[in-house]
Design a protein around this motif. Sequence first.
Motif, PDB file in Angstrom:
ATOM      1  N   VAL A   1     -20.191  35.564   8.542  1.00 32.64           N
ATOM      2  CA  VAL A   1     -19.528  34.945   7.391  1.00 32.64           C
ATOM      3  C   VAL A   1     -19.795  35.841   6.187  1.00 32.64           C
ATOM      4  O   VAL A   1     -20.914  35.936   5.702  1.00 32.64           O
ATOM      5  N   ASN A   2     -18.744  36.516   5.732  1.00 38.21           N
ATOM      6  CA  ASN A   2     -18.866  37.480   4.632  1.00 38.21           C
ATOM      7  C   ASN A   2     -18.478  36.805   3.324  1.00 38.21           C
ATOM      8  O   ASN A   2     -17.329  36.423   3.125  1.00 38.21           O
ATOM      9  N   LEU A   3     -19.446  36.661   2.421  1.00 41.60           N
ATOM     10  CA  LEU A   3     -19.178  36.032   1.129  1.00 41.60           C
ATOM     11  C   LEU A   3     -18.813  37.042   0.049  1.00 41.60           C
ATOM     12  O   LEU A   3     -18.609  36.666  -1.105  1.00 41.60           O
ATOM     13  N   GLY A   4     -18.747  38.325   0.405  1.00 42.79           N
ATOM     14  CA  GLY A   4     -18.342  39.325  -0.571  1.00 42.79           C
ATOM     15  C   GLY A   4     -19.502  39.831  -1.404  1.00 42.79           C
ATOM     16  O   GLY A   4     -20.671  39.608  -1.099  1.00 42.79           O
ATOM     17  N   SER A   5     -19.178  40.514  -2.478  1.00 42.51           N
ATOM     18  CA  SER A   5     -20.175  41.171  -3.318  1.00 42.51           C
ATOM     19  C   SER A   5     -20.440  40.352  -4.583  1.00 42.51           C
ATOM     20  O   SER A   5     -19.699  39.440  -4.922  1.00 42.51           O
ATOM     21  N   ALA A   6     -21.524  40.745  -5.272  1.00 38.50           N
ATOM     22  CA  ALA A   6     -21.905  40.020  -6.493  1.00 38.50           C
ATOM     23  C   ALA A   6     -22.585  40.978  -7.451  1.00 38.50           C
ATOM     24  O   ALA A   6     -23.302  41.892  -7.034  1.00 38.50           O
ATOM     25  N   ALA A   7     -22.360  40.767  -8.738  1.00 36.71           N
ATOM     26  CA  ALA A   7     -23.004  41.581  -9.769  1.00 36.71           C
ATOM     27  C   ALA A   7     -23.413  40.681 -10.923  1.00 36.71           C
ATOM     28  O   ALA A   7     -22.594  39.950 -11.473  1.00 36.71           O
ATOM     29  N   ILE A   8     -24.691  40.728 -11.265  1.00 39.20           N
ATOM     30  CA  ILE A   8     -25.223  40.034 -12.440  1.00 39.20           C
ATOM     31  C   ILE A   8     -25.737  41.127 -13.359  1.00 39.20           C
ATOM     32  O   ILE A   8     -26.731  41.787 -13.060  1.00 39.20           O
ATOM     33  N   ASP A   9     -25.063  41.328 -14.471  1.00 39.18           N
ATOM     34  CA  ASP A   9     -25.297  42.532 -15.273  1.00 39.18           C
ATOM     35  C   ASP A   9     -25.709  42.164 -16.704  1.00 39.18           C
ATOM     36  O   ASP A   9     -25.294  41.147 -17.247  1.00 39.18           O
ATOM     37  N   GLY A  10     -26.541  43.013 -17.289  1.00 38.08           N
ATOM     38  CA  GLY A  10     -26.905  42.848 -18.695  1.00 38.08           C
ATOM     39  C   GLY A  10     -27.758  41.625 -18.968  1.00 38.08           C
ATOM     40  O   GLY A  10     -27.618  40.981 -20.006  1.00 38.08           O
ATOM     41  N   VAL A  11     -28.661  41.294 -18.058  1.00 36.02           N
ATOM     42  CA  VAL A  11     -29.494  40.101 -18.218  1.00 36.02           C
ATOM     43  C   VAL A  11     -30.633  40.392 -19.205  1.00 36.02           C
ATOM     44  O   VAL A  11     -31.421  41.315 -19.005  1.00 36.02           O
ATOM     45  N   LEU A  12     -30.707  39.597 -20.255  1.00 35.93           N
ATOM     46  CA  LEU A  12     -31.788  39.711 -21.233  1.00 35.93           C
ATOM     47  C   LEU A  12     -32.496  38.365 -21.312  1.00 35.93           C
ATOM     48  O   LEU A  12     -31.886  37.354 -21.622  1.00 35.93           O
ATOM     49  N   ILE A  13     -33.780  38.364 -21.010  1.00 38.93           N
ATOM     50  CA  ILE A  13     -34.568  37.138 -21.082  1.00 38.93           C
ATOM     51  C   ILE A  13     -35.131  37.030 -22.491  1.00 38.93           C
ATOM     52  O   ILE A  13     -35.984  37.813 -22.890  1.00 38.93           O
ATOM     53  N   GLN A  14     -34.641  36.071 -23.257  1.00 39.31           N
ATOM     54  CA  GLN A  14     -35.107  35.891 -24.630  1.00 39.31           C
ATOM     55  C   GLN A  14     -36.534  35.373 -24.669  1.00 39.31           C
ATOM     56  O   GLN A  14     -37.330  35.773 -25.512  1.00 39.31           O
TER      57      GLN A  14
ATOM     58  N   ILE B   1     -28.672  42.760 -11.329  1.00 38.48           N
ATOM     59  CA  ILE B   1     -28.794  42.496  -9.889  1.00 38.48           C
ATOM     60  C   ILE B   1     -27.417  42.705  -9.280  1.00 38.48           C
ATOM     61  O   ILE B   1     -26.452  42.047  -9.683  1.00 38.48           O
ATOM     62  N   ALA B   2     -27.320  43.637  -8.357  1.00 39.22           N
ATOM     63  CA  ALA B   2     -26.043  43.916  -7.704  1.00 39.22           C
ATOM     64  C   ALA B   2     -26.244  43.850  -6.199  1.00 39.22           C
ATOM     65  O   ALA B   2     -27.215  44.391  -5.673  1.00 39.22           O
ATOM     66  N   ILE B   3     -25.339  43.173  -5.521  1.00 36.96           N
ATOM     67  CA  ILE B   3     -25.400  43.048  -4.072  1.00 36.96           C
ATOM     68  C   ILE B   3     -24.043  43.410  -3.510  1.00 36.96           C
ATOM     69  O   ILE B   3     -23.035  42.788  -3.831  1.00 36.96           O
ATOM     70  N   GLY B   4     -24.017  44.452  -2.685  1.00 40.81           N
ATOM     71  CA  GLY B   4     -22.793  44.815  -1.998  1.00 40.81           C
ATOM     72  C   GLY B   4     -21.915  45.779  -2.763  1.00 40.81           C
ATOM     73  O   GLY B   4     -22.388  46.623  -3.524  1.00 40.81           O
ATOM     74  N   SER B   5     -20.604  45.632  -2.579  1.00 41.73           N
ATOM     75  CA  SER B   5     -19.621  46.564  -3.120  1.00 41.73           C
ATOM     76  C   SER B   5     -19.490  46.372  -4.620  1.00 41.73           C
ATOM     77  O   SER B   5     -18.834  45.441  -5.082  1.00 41.73           O
ATOM     78  N   VAL B   6     -20.096  47.257  -5.386  1.00 39.52           N
ATOM     79  CA  VAL B   6     -20.131  47.135  -6.841  1.00 39.52           C
ATOM     80  C   VAL B   6     -19.807  48.484  -7.464  1.00 39.52           C
ATOM     81  O   VAL B   6     -20.346  49.509  -7.058  1.00 39.52           O
ATOM     82  N   THR B   7     -18.929  48.466  -8.474  1.00 38.92           N
ATOM     83  CA  THR B   7     -18.527  49.680  -9.176  1.00 38.92           C
ATOM     84  C   THR B   7     -19.172  49.713 -10.553  1.00 38.92           C
ATOM     85  O   THR B   7     -19.277  48.681 -11.219  1.00 38.92           O
ATOM     86  N   ARG B   8     -19.584  50.915 -10.971  1.00 40.03           N
ATOM     87  CA  ARG B   8     -20.187  51.085 -12.296  1.00 40.03           C
ATOM     88  C   ARG B   8     -19.269  51.909 -13.180  1.00 40.03           C
ATOM     89  O   ARG B   8     -18.755  52.949 -12.768  1.00 40.03           O
ATOM     90  N   ASP B   9     -19.069  51.404 -14.422  1.00 41.49           N
ATOM     91  CA  ASP B   9     -18.332  52.162 -15.425  1.00 41.49           C
ATOM     92  C   ASP B   9     -19.332  53.060 -16.154  1.00 41.49           C
ATOM     93  O   ASP B   9     -20.198  52.567 -16.880  1.00 41.49           O
ATOM     94  N   PRO B  10     -19.246  54.380 -15.990  1.00 40.53           N
ATOM     95  CA  PRO B  10     -20.258  55.254 -16.589  1.00 40.53           C
ATOM     96  C   PRO B  10     -20.221  55.274 -18.116  1.00 40.53           C
ATOM     97  O   PRO B  10     -21.226  55.583 -18.745  1.00 40.53           O
ATOM     98  N   LEU B  11     -19.081  54.955 -18.732  1.00 39.92           N
ATOM     99  CA  LEU B  11     -18.990  54.987 -20.193  1.00 39.92           C
ATOM    100  C   LEU B  11     -19.714  53.803 -20.826  1.00 39.92           C
ATOM    101  O   LEU B  11     -20.450  53.956 -21.802  1.00 39.92           O
ATOM    102  N   SER B  12     -19.513  52.614 -20.268  1.00 39.70           N
ATOM    103  CA  SER B  12     -20.157  51.425 -20.820  1.00 39.70           C
ATOM    104  C   SER B  12     -21.407  51.021 -20.055  1.00 39.70           C
ATOM    105  O   SER B  12     -22.127  50.120 -20.472  1.00 39.70           O
ATOM    106  N   ASN B  13     -21.670  51.689 -18.922  1.00 37.23           N
ATOM    107  CA  ASN B  13     -22.817  51.375 -18.063  1.00 37.23           C
ATOM    108  C   ASN B  13     -22.805  49.912 -17.632  1.00 37.23           C
ATOM    109  O   ASN B  13     -23.825  49.234 -17.606  1.00 37.23           O
TER     110      ASN B  13
END
Length: 684
Positions: free
Chosen positions: A662-675, A625-637
């Motif tokens: 009111v700007n709270l900035g960006s957020a990234a939740i990455d690699g989420v695995l639901i066991q 889940i990514a919201i806003g200004s988020v950069t992706r590393d193509p090598l590690s995804n």
Amino acid sequence: MTHSKKAYRFRQNCVAAAVSMLLAPSAFALQNLSDERLAETTGEGVALLPENFKIVFQGPNDISAASSYGTLTDKASLLEASKKDTGFIRIIPAGGNYEKLYEQNRQKIYNDKFNADYTYKLQDNYNQHYLPKYNQVYSSVKNNADYRAQIRALYAKDFDADYAKYSADNAAQISTQTTQLRPTAPWTSRYTELYNQRRADKQILGSWYSETEAESRAWAENAVAGEIKNYIISTAVNASIDQRTNNRLEESAALKAKNEADAYYETYRQQLYNGARDSAQSLVSSTNLAESLKASRTKADVFIYGLALSKSNGDLSQRYSNQGLNWGSAENPWLFRSGTAKDIQQFKKENKADIAYLALEAPLAREGGNSASDRIKLGFWTDIFSRSLDSSSQVDPVTGAPVSGLDKDYRLRAQFVANGLSIDGSQVRLFQTQPSSTAQHNQTLGMASVLRLNTHNDPSKLSMNDADLNARGIRLSTAARTDNDDGAAPTPAMDGSFAPIFNESDGLYLYSANINLVLGNIYQPFVLGSEGGNIILELTRIPNVPEIYTKIYSYYADTDGANPLVKTREGASAVQPQLKDSDGIYRVLEGSTCNVSACGSNTSEIKAGSATLKYQGSNATHSSIAIGSVTRDPLSNTLKANRAADSTGVVFRGPAAGSAPVNLGSAAIDGVLIQHFKIKTTGL
């Protein structure tokens, strides 16, 4: 078509039979088909290509008049036309276990009264009765001089043994302390006293007792050293005896104080408890529980109004643009198809078989995004009510709305608008699960899905200063433009009134929201089942079976690189790790994360005229889940939220004109695995 048309065996399956009736071009209506002929259609499906597509739910119109939107395109006219967006989807929970609710209500009345009279007064009662008694007994024991002397005498019996042990154990320390004390005033005086006494004794004894002055001084020095040593050891042993005496005295005082205070306090505590219990029982007996239960607001009523799909524009205050969109292309359409997954294992190692599935797949997601494709505007508004338990369930047969029971004071009214939305790459697969020792998982309905809701192909340079933020974002708002625009009735379904007009700026804004969720996969199915009379929604547990979990888990070089069990195959790249199992076999960890730019390894290419278009995969196992200004590393995804001052993503705006966001900035939740997770209804 977007998938291979290679035929697989898929005999005696009612779903495949239904698909075959639509796809067999050389068969006449109701013609008998052999299994061989039926198998030829397996792996294919029905392609759907919505063109110039738009939809909005408006209120019923018995005279079949045209939509209020007509051919309108300007903002003011579209806003006025949105007042007719009162067509609704109503969600009505079936209700609860009323016997259980009755008991819960009875228990709540009892507990509230009991807690008020006992639980919340218990500390005051403790302070009033227990503590004074405890302190009084403790002080009397601790300050009893005779009892102290008696205890000290017991420990003093071992003085000589303690003296010898301390002397042996602390010889070096005693020597150092002796050297330090010798020059001090008391011991220099004692030395002088001993020396003078020695010399006086010599004079009395006469000439037959010969001792030089130097010998007298040495004798006095040894004597004073002995006294200093004795002083040091005796002081330490006596201090130890005193400490043990104090400890024993405090233990005895605490034990006696506790025992007497407990007995003294228990009488008053029991009186407090009995009084609270009796008053709570009396209140329950005098309360009309049925009426009390009826007044509780344990029913919900949900209306989803004006559900609208249209072509995206740059306005997040409009739910509907009145422009049609083209959803997919001839080379990359929607697809409703059947297929077969080969050599699948679920739940346990012994399971290994082909699994037939039925799939609904959105157009594939283009690598790098497709700026030419139409983006979606999704909008709706909702009224959500909390209703009293005794409210009537009677429904108007003409409108489908309740005739009563809705109250504005217990209503949440909100609007949802999404611009620039793409669900490309989403898919849902339905299949029968394999055998399992868990009854709810055993050969039941399973689902594997990838849900992709993306509003921006490349948010890495997104800035709060961008002029087109509203063209790619999600907005949730609640404030009406004015009180008059909010309507007088609880909800339009009851009286046919207009839909509200919401404030143009108020709300929560999620700019460049990219949500890519993996909810179940072919190896870890999402199960829809039942248990007793209740519904179960469960993402099954990942089993401790290497053949299964290595298909799901991902390799991370920064953490797994130091793990001796995680290796890379000889000649393979660093992103192709392998896990060595107990049987000595190295297995590749095949899991990966789905984001807006990549979603698995099963990528594809499709010819479109003379061009070859590359499309993303769909077999990722982790969510992001990514919201806003988020950069992706193509090598590690992997994703990383930007930290620049003008980075944006989560923004709140007030209803007042010109109010600063009111700007709270960006957020990234990455690699989420639901066991594993499980949702179960109760009381049905």
